[in-house]
Scaffold this motif. Sequence first.
Motif, PDB file in Angstrom:
ATOM      1  N   SER A 129      44.208  55.580  27.451  1.00 29.24           N
ATOM      2  CA  SER A 129      43.593  55.864  26.014  1.00 29.24           C
ATOM      3  C   SER A 129      43.615  56.909  25.466  1.00 29.24           C
ATOM      4  O   SER A 129      43.633  58.000  25.994  1.00 29.24           O
ATOM      5  N   GLU A 134      41.490  59.303  23.197  1.00 27.84           N
ATOM      6  CA  GLU A 134      39.987  59.609  22.836  1.00 27.84           C
ATOM      7  C   GLU A 134      39.701  60.749  21.905  1.00 27.84           C
ATOM      8  O   GLU A 134      38.598  60.841  21.285  1.00 27.84           O
ATOM      9  N   GLU A 177      37.461  55.725  30.883  1.00 28.84           N
ATOM     10  CA  GLU A 177      36.738  55.183  29.595  1.00 28.84           C
ATOM     11  C   GLU A 177      36.040  53.872  29.837  1.00 28.84           C
ATOM     12  O   GLU A 177      34.722  53.791  29.483  1.00 28.84           O
TER      13      GLU A 177
END
Length: 259
Positions: free
Chosen positions: A126, A128, A148
């Motif tokens: 991911s 961020e 996450e």
Amino acid sequence: MSIIETEITRAIVERFYSRFLDNVASDVAIVGAGPSGLTAAWKIAERGLKTVVFERGLKPGGGLTGGGMMFSEIVIQADALTIINELGVNFVEQRPGYFVADALELLGALLVKVARSGVKIFNLMSVEDLLLVDRKVSGLVINWSAVELAHLHVDPLTIAAKAVVDATGHAAELVHHLVRKAKVTLPTPSGNIEGEGPMWAERAEQLTVENTREIYPGLWVAGMAANAVLGGPRMGPIFGGMLLSGQKVAELIASKLKQ
């Protein structure tokens, strides 16, 4: 030959981290392995630029694999058939002017093109945050998706890129990071993220391509993220605009980086 479990582990870890380190700095980083992101990756790499893709989910494809309401067929308009033919994907003119392709075949063909162009897709990662240097997006701040999901406090790592593409779909996540944290003004009517409008397939297909652009120095929007940022409507299970948007962002980035 005997099979030793620890040698399997060594082989996987060595190969993965070799490829990860090779992509710590790239020409282009694409976030989102949906149809626009994958098309962009293939077309950018085809132009000789080092490209990497980060995908939050376990599997690539974005909204493509769901087809229309879980019927794994999608509509492609005539303008995008050149890309379909390049991929070698079968299609039929199911109704006059409505060309239908198998969603899973299209995804498979895109993945083969991307892989054979030398692009690595890092799934389960991911984004961020963005790396912002001198008011220019210069890379990504990444973490494992599992971190996450578990809401753990684990510090991320950073990768560098000369151009970053937000292909995160309806969420337009990278642009949201930029606006929320850097308090920037966007080149939109409100100076902010306009948000996605209600369904209007014909207009949405046009605007998906028209809205594909550099939205902030170093940050480009493609696919549904472009419409979400600039206020275009959604379009449902017609995907030609997604492919054309990926192709367009590849052309724009290659032109800029090769100046």
